[in-house]
Scaffold this active site. Structure first.
Site, mmCIF file in Angstrom:
data_model
loop_
_atom_site.group_PDB
_atom_site.id
_atom_site.type_symbol
_atom_site.label_atom_id
_atom_site.label_comp_id
_atom_site.label_asym_id
_atom_site.label_seq_id
_atom_site.Cartn_x
_atom_site.Cartn_y
_atom_site.Cartn_z
ATOM 1 N N ARG A 164 -5.158 -34.348 91.477
ATOM 2 C CA ARG A 164 -4.002 -33.232 91.118
ATOM 3 C C ARG A 164 -4.241 -32.619 90.427
ATOM 4 N NH1 ARG A 164 -2.210 -34.648 95.444
ATOM 5 N NH2 ARG A 164 -0.034 -34.395 96.321
ATOM 6 N N SER A 238 6.395 -33.515 94.569
ATOM 7 C CA SER A 238 6.329 -34.397 93.442
ATOM 8 C C SER A 238 6.671 -33.661 91.595
ATOM 9 C CB SER A 238 5.317 -35.566 93.114
ATOM 10 O OG SER A 238 5.094 -35.715 94.589
ATOM 11 N N GLU A 334 3.456 -33.339 86.649
ATOM 12 C CA GLU A 334 2.435 -32.261 87.888
ATOM 13 C C GLU A 334 2.787 -31.306 88.039
ATOM 14 O OE1 GLU A 334 2.445 -32.012 91.730
ATOM 15 O OE2 GLU A 334 1.692 -33.340 92.206
HETATM 16 N N1 EPU Z 1 8.223 -45.397 96.635
HETATM 17 C C1 EPU Z 1 9.337 -46.002 95.943
HETATM 18 N N2 EPU Z 1 10.177 -44.941 95.839
HETATM 19 C C2 EPU Z 1 10.363 -43.856 96.261
HETATM 20 C C3 EPU Z 1 8.886 -42.935 96.411
HETATM 21 C C4 EPU Z 1 7.822 -44.191 96.519
HETATM 22 O O1 EPU Z 1 9.230 -47.028 95.940
HETATM 23 O O2 EPU Z 1 11.668 -43.099 95.793
HETATM 24 C C5 EPU Z 1 6.506 -46.099 96.440
HETATM 25 C C6 EPU Z 1 6.564 -47.019 98.106
HETATM 26 O O3 EPU Z 1 5.755 -48.019 97.400
HETATM 27 C C7 EPU Z 1 5.699 -45.856 98.685
HETATM 28 C C8 EPU Z 1 4.687 -45.362 97.750
HETATM 29 O O4 EPU Z 1 5.636 -45.095 96.785
HETATM 30 O O5 EPU Z 1 5.024 -46.584 99.572
HETATM 31 C C9 EPU Z 1 4.425 -44.484 98.108
HETATM 32 O O6 EPU Z 1 5.399 -42.985 98.831
HETATM 33 P P1 EPU Z 1 4.813 -42.211 99.642
HETATM 34 O O7 EPU Z 1 3.683 -42.379 100.264
HETATM 35 O O8 EPU Z 1 6.322 -41.156 100.038
HETATM 36 O O9 EPU Z 1 3.522 -40.991 98.139
HETATM 37 P P2 EPU Z 1 3.878 -40.767 97.137
HETATM 38 O O10 EPU Z 1 3.165 -41.236 95.944
HETATM 39 O O11 EPU Z 1 5.248 -40.946 96.340
HETATM 40 C C10 EPU Z 1 2.397 -39.307 96.924
HETATM 41 C C11 EPU Z 1 1.854 -37.219 96.309
HETATM 42 C C12 EPU Z 1 2.734 -36.475 97.784
HETATM 43 C C13 EPU Z 1 2.269 -36.940 99.010
HETATM 44 C C14 EPU Z 1 2.275 -38.261 98.958
HETATM 45 C C15 EPU Z 1 1.889 -38.559 100.259
HETATM 46 C C16 EPU Z 1 1.767 -37.661 94.019
HETATM 47 C C17 EPU Z 1 2.644 -37.427 92.928
HETATM 48 N N3 EPU Z 1 2.324 -37.362 95.132
HETATM 49 O O12 EPU Z 1 3.297 -39.259 96.958
HETATM 50 O O13 EPU Z 1 2.024 -35.176 96.865
HETATM 51 O O14 EPU Z 1 2.563 -36.098 100.029
HETATM 52 O O15 EPU Z 1 1.944 -39.248 98.237
HETATM 53 O O16 EPU Z 1 0.154 -38.346 100.601
HETATM 54 O O17 EPU Z 1 0.206 -38.238 94.169
HETATM 55 C C18 EPU Z 1 3.542 -33.627 96.308
HETATM 56 O O18 EPU Z 1 2.466 -33.337 95.573
HETATM 57 O O19 EPU Z 1 4.230 -32.405 95.398
HETATM 58 C C19 EPU Z 1 3.242 -33.817 97.453
HETATM 59 C C20 EPU Z 1 4.734 -34.487 97.709
#
Ligand code: EPU
Length: 338
Positions: A164, A238, A334
């Site tokens: 990012r 995010s 972010e």
């Molecule tokens: N999780 C929780 N609770 C929540 C959300 C997430 O426990 O409310 C934990 C879970 O363990 C889950 C893990 O986080 O397995 C990963 O969750 P998710 O796959 O939804 O991804 P994220 O890490 O929350 C990142 C990106 C997103 C992107 C997704 C999928 C960042 C800051 N965010 O989110 O990007 O869509 O991975 O690749 O890296 C964005 O940048 O605006 C965005 C939406």
């Protein structure tokens, strides 16, 4: 070319924050871009380039000339049996480009389906999702220096992409309008389904051998189920980055909080999902007045309507303090504060 005074940016930021630009205009070609630069210079005012407004938090009325990037066009530069090179205008809506590529069967950006924003903004924060980042298909970009009007080509190495992150969020922040981006897409039909839920969703869709279009559909389904649609509820995706900590620090935390997830990212660092930290700290679904934490994805802050940028900022800093107190980890936004 019109310069509109005290122009509402509400429809131009996905948070749906009401803020007024001192002057606003849009550039659909390089001539208009140059006129906007001259206008700002004549008025001795700063200039802010706006893409899709999907990664900003407006904290006040920008005393600036706000310039919307409306440079359009998708052009095939050349192609071989395996690759196709495209030059895409900075103002093209990112998801429109994805749909165009997917319809042609060209691979490389299907995992980035439905990300809000424009093509010109995409390299700034190296947009990423489901195991793919724009840097994986990026060749170079052309940009105009908003003070001098000079054009410069930035190679992949020049952009210094990180998670990012790029040079445009650091040393070169606020200095360039990205006029076009050159991408290399693949014609091989190969797809990346390694991240999280993608395989499961493809199976539930009855797809055994997924192609580019199938993966795009799966990603769209996952995003729709987790992330709020900015057309319905204001948000900027995010809000925080997922923090990286040293492995020893992570193992310490794991002893105290056995459920904490972590993903090794090389050189002894572990990435922890900020969404997990925020959820397990009790913030998921929290609402105060016009702002809150999304009930299906704790990493997303939302504007239920009528929120100011400051209300969002205050909620964000309360979450930062609370998570830091509990886990000793500082979350970094972010989203860009303006
Ligand atoms: N999780 C929780 N609770 C929540 C959300 C997430 O426990 O409310 C934990 C879970 O363990 C889950 C893990 O986080 O397995 C990963 O969750 P998710 O796959 O939804 O991804 P994220 O890490 O929350 C990142 C990106 C997103 C992107 C997704 C999928 C960042 C800051 N965010 O989110 O990007 O869509 O991975 O690749 O890296 C964005 O940048 O605006 C965005 C939406």
């Amino acid at each position: 070319m019109q310069f509109l005074e005290n122009y509402s940016l509400r429809a131009l930021n996905t948070f749906g924050i009401e803020a007024r630009a001192r002057f606003f205009t849009a550039a659909a070609n390089l001539g208009e871009l140059m006129s906007a630069l001259e206008y700002a210079s004549a008025k001795n005012m700063g200039l802010l380039v706006l893409g899709g407004g999907s990664n900003i938090l407006l904290l006040g009325n920008p005393d600036l000339v706000v310039l919307k990037n409306n440079l359009q066009g998708i052009e095939i530069l050349d192609e071989s049996e395996k690759l196709i090179r495209l030059r895409v205008g900075g103002g093209v809506v990112w998801h429109d480009l994805v749909l165009y590529a997917v319809a042609k069967g060209w691979g490389g950006i299907e995992n980035l389906s439905l990300i809000p924003g424009t093509v010109g903004a995409a390299p700034i924060q190296n947009i990423g999702a489901y195991g793919t980042e724009i840097k994986d298909v990026f060749e170079s970009l052309e940009a105009v220096n908003i003070r001098t009007g000079d054009t410069r080509l930035f190679s992949h190495a020049d952009c210094r992409f990180g998670y990012r992150d790029s040079i445009f969020k650091r040393e070169e922040k606020g200095r360039w309008m990205i006029t076009s981006v050159i991408l290399q897409l693949s014609k091989s039909g190969e797809v990346n389904t390694s991240y999280g839920d993608i395989r499961e969703v493809l199976r539930s869709m009855g797809v055994a051998e997924p192609g580019v279009a199938d993966v795009s559909r799966a990603v769209i389904q996952i995003r729709r189920s987790k992330l709020p649609d900015p057309a319905e509820i204001g948000n900027a995706g995010s809000f925080f980055k997922n923090p990286e900590v040293p492995e020893a620090f992570f193992l310490d935390l794991k002893e105290r909080f056995p459920a904490i997830p972590g993903y090794p990212v090389g050189s002894g660092a572990v990435k922890i999902p900020a969404g997990w930290l925020i959820e397990s700290d009790g913030w998921k679904g929290y609402r105060e007045g016009n702002v809150g934490v999304h009930s299906r994805q704790a990493l997303v802050l939302v504007n239920y309507g009528g929120a100011t940028g400051d209300e969002v900022r205050i909620l964000a800093s309360r979450i930062q303090e609370s998570v830091e107190q509990k886990y000793g980890i500082k979350l970094h936004p972010e989203v860009n504060y303006i």
